[in-house]
Design a protein around this motif. Structure first.
Motif, PDB file in Angstrom:
ATOM      1  N   ASN A   1      43.216  36.339  37.704  1.00  0.00           N
ATOM      2  CA  ASN A   1      42.297  35.766  36.718  1.00  0.00           C
ATOM      3  C   ASN A   1      41.343  34.780  37.370  1.00  0.00           C
ATOM      4  OD1 ASN A   1      43.483  37.238  34.699  1.00  0.00           O
ATOM      5  ND2 ASN A   1      44.378  35.506  33.618  1.00  0.00           N
ATOM      6  N   GLN A   2      41.889  33.952  38.253  1.00  0.00           N
ATOM      7  CA  GLN A   2      41.033  32.989  38.959  1.00  0.00           C
ATOM      8  C   GLN A   2      39.928  33.707  39.732  1.00  0.00           C
ATOM      9  OE1 GLN A   2      42.649  29.972  41.443  1.00  0.00           O
ATOM     10  NE2 GLN A   2      44.041  29.160  39.898  1.00  0.00           N
ATOM     11  N   LYS A   3      40.303  34.771  40.406  1.00  0.00           N
ATOM     12  CA  LYS A   3      39.326  35.527  41.184  1.00  0.00           C
ATOM     13  C   LYS A   3      38.238  36.101  40.285  1.00  0.00           C
ATOM     14  CE  LYS A   3      38.927  39.384  44.454  1.00  0.00           C
ATOM     15  NZ  LYS A   3      39.634  40.486  45.145  1.00  0.00           N
ATOM     16  N   CYS A   4      38.644  36.628  39.136  1.00  0.00           N
ATOM     17  CA  CYS A   4      37.689  37.207  38.194  1.00  0.00           C
ATOM     18  C   CYS A   4      36.743  36.129  37.669  1.00  0.00           C
ATOM     19  CB  CYS A   4      38.445  37.867  37.036  1.00  0.00           C
ATOM     20  SG  CYS A   4      37.389  38.803  35.905  1.00  0.00           S
ATOM     21  N   ILE A   5      37.281  34.951  37.377  1.00  0.00           N
ATOM     22  CA  ILE A   5      36.463  33.833  36.900  1.00  0.00           C
ATOM     23  C   ILE A   5      35.478  33.398  37.980  1.00  0.00           C
ATOM     24  CG2 ILE A   5      36.558  31.389  36.260  1.00  0.00           C
ATOM     25  CD1 ILE A   5      39.211  32.027  34.819  1.00  0.00           C
TER      26      ILE A   5
ATOM     27  N   TRP B   1      38.509  24.998  42.417  1.00  0.00           N
ATOM     28  CA  TRP B   1      38.996  26.314  42.835  1.00  0.00           C
ATOM     29  C   TRP B   1      37.957  27.411  42.596  1.00  0.00           C
ATOM     30  CZ3 TRP B   1      39.548  29.367  38.443  1.00  0.00           C
ATOM     31  CH2 TRP B   1      39.970  28.771  37.240  1.00  0.00           C
ATOM     32  N   MET B   2      36.703  26.991  42.400  1.00  0.00           N
ATOM     33  CA  MET B   2      35.620  27.966  42.268  1.00  0.00           C
ATOM     34  C   MET B   2      34.631  27.875  43.417  1.00  0.00           C
ATOM     35  SD  MET B   2      34.772  27.797  38.206  1.00  0.00           S
ATOM     36  CE  MET B   2      36.115  27.854  37.010  1.00  0.00           C
ATOM     37  N   VAL B   3      34.915  27.010  44.407  1.00  0.00           N
ATOM     38  CA  VAL B   3      33.996  26.858  45.530  1.00  0.00           C
ATOM     39  C   VAL B   3      34.052  28.094  46.421  1.00  0.00           C
ATOM     40  CG1 VAL B   3      34.056  24.358  45.572  1.00  0.00           C
ATOM     41  CG2 VAL B   3      35.800  25.626  46.813  1.00  0.00           C
TER      42      VAL B   3
END
Length: 446
Positions: free
Chosen positions: A157-161, A196-198
């Motif tokens: 999910n994090q990767k998709c976001i 965690w989006m950098v």
């Protein structure tokens, strides 16, 4: 304990071993073919349908696709889309079959959480963007909470976001509400998500460097909560990579210098310390006159303490900061006042990393070049000559070798002071300065 029945392997929590004999109390259980993944031939735990209509276990088909394959493993048809739709019917049948068998070897598979899809992320971005434009902070708080929960559910999910533009929309939201001190909790949550989006890209960082956003980040940097300070330090570091004079003016105006010094002094975490050192390095490198602000809050002594006690990654950055400080006359004067500096610089040559060695040699060189003959003599007496000479032999870069060569020539003029440190018959007049130099410590930020 479980069984891979098609391969005759007993599955243990710690290892997988071949079955050499069958226990009389165990009976063979055959998995129905329709419950087996065509790729792994194992019982499917998260069955999904791909565009060709074939059902696979999600882990297996994702591994197949991520390996660069663009066809269906069964039909060899080129996939028109890589979307995977949960096959709820098969999953329920598998769960029912597991319960029906009632064997200790067969456990009912759990109902998997459906992973986030790009279309859902686009909808989240649309709603958050709309709420931001309207100034509806309550709706923004609700959506931000949803993003956080989705990210915590799984790395997938994090990767998709991360891959679908959420970071930039969050930056817009931060800018919109950054002037409202009552919304500090929401703004900190945004920074926490952004970590965690950098990389969020130059556009996102530029948004965070606006006057109101910068003041907000610097305010969070002075928070009483360590986690908040660490998040703020990270983004302050990112903002300060921008080569803009106004950013550094904001830094002085908003008390960032003192906040960084306090963050280092409080030893919040190794990560927070590294973020702070990188930010300080950027500030001093791009605007040397700001070094006096850091000198006034005792940065030299703080840096020396880190060189003595900290782990190598922190020590490396502390040495780079010391090197940047020595660009100014006042900085060199403050560095000379600390009796531990020269012994530490000599000690760290060839001990930590090439960057640390380059910084150590550079600081000694700067201290020695500025009408301070005692710095050269002290370095020589501490054994710097041999260590710097070795720098030329170990394959370091051109900039490091250039500094080492220049320093060796200076020390060579003080051969009579070396005593037993080196063979006085050695003559290093042949040493030549390398033809080219690389840029400054840009790799320090990587």
């Amino acid at each position: 304990m479980g069984f891979n029945f098609m391969s005759g392997m007993r599955v243990n929590e710690k290892n997988i071993t071949p079955v050499t004999s069958w226990s009389e109390s165990e009976s063979e259980i055959i998995i129905p073919p329709e419950f087996q993944c065509p790729i792994s031939i194992d019982l499917m735990t998260d069955p999904v349908i791909i565009s060709t209509g074939i059902t696979y276990d999600r882990v297996s088909i994702e591994k197949w696709i991520n390996s660069g394959n663009k066809t269906c493993p069964v039909t060899n048809t080129v996939l028109t889309t890589f979307d995977q739709i949960p096959n709820h019917a098969i999953r329920k049948m598998i769960q029912g079959w597991c319960v029906e068998k009632g064997s200790s070897l067969i456990k009912r598979i759990p109902t998997p959480r459906v992973p986030l899809m790009p279309c859902e992320v686009y909808e989240i971005c649309r709603k958050l963007s709309s709420a931001t434009r309207r100034g509806d902070y309550k709706k923004c708080v609700e959506i931000i909470g949803k993003i956080k929960k989705l990210g915590e559910d799984s790395e997938r999910n994090q990767k998709c976001i991360n891959e679908n533009g959420v970071g930039l929309v969050l930056c817009d939201c931060f800018v919109k509400f950054s002037g409202d001190e009552k919304l500090t909790a929401m703004l900190n949550e945004i920074l926490s998500l952004l970590t965690w989006m950098v990389p969020i890209g130059s556009e996102g960082i530029t948004k965070l460097s606006s006057e109101s956003s910068f003041r907000c980040v610097s305010g969070l940097l002075r928070s009483n909560e360590d986690s908040v300070r660490q998040n703020a330090a990270f983004f302050m570091k990112e903002i300060l990579t921008l080569d803009e004079t106004r950013v550094h003016a904001f830094a002085v105006e908003n008390g960032v210098v003192g906040a960084f010094a306090k963050l280092i002094r409080d030893s919040v975490s190794s990560t927070a310390t590294k973020f702070s050192l990188i930010a300080i390095y950027q500030m001093v490198l791009q605007k040397p006159e700001i070094a006096s602000e850091f000198l006034d809050v005792g940065l030299v002594n703080l840096t020396v303490e880190m060189i003595v006690n900290a782990e190598n990654s922190v020590c490396e950055k502390a040495l780079a900061v010391l090197d940047a400080i020595c660009e100014t006359k006042k900085g060199r004067e403050e560095v000379r006042k600390n009796a531990l500096v020269m012994p530490l610089l000599v000690k760290k040559i060839l001990k930590v990393s090439e960057l640390a060695t380059r910084s150590s040699v550079s600081v000694i060189l700067k201290l020695s070049k500025t009408e301070n003959v005692f710095a050269v003599e002290e370095a020589v007496c501490l054994g710097a000559f041999q260590k710097v000479f070795l720098v030329l032999q170990v394959g370091y870069g051109e900039e490091t070798k250039a500094k080492a060569t220049e320093l060796l020539k200076m020390m060579n003029a003080h051969m009579k002071l070396m005593g037993d440190c080196v063979d006085s018959s050695m003559n290093f007049k042949y040493l030549k300065k390398p033809k080219s130099k690389s840029g400054r410590l840009r790799n320090f930020l990587l």
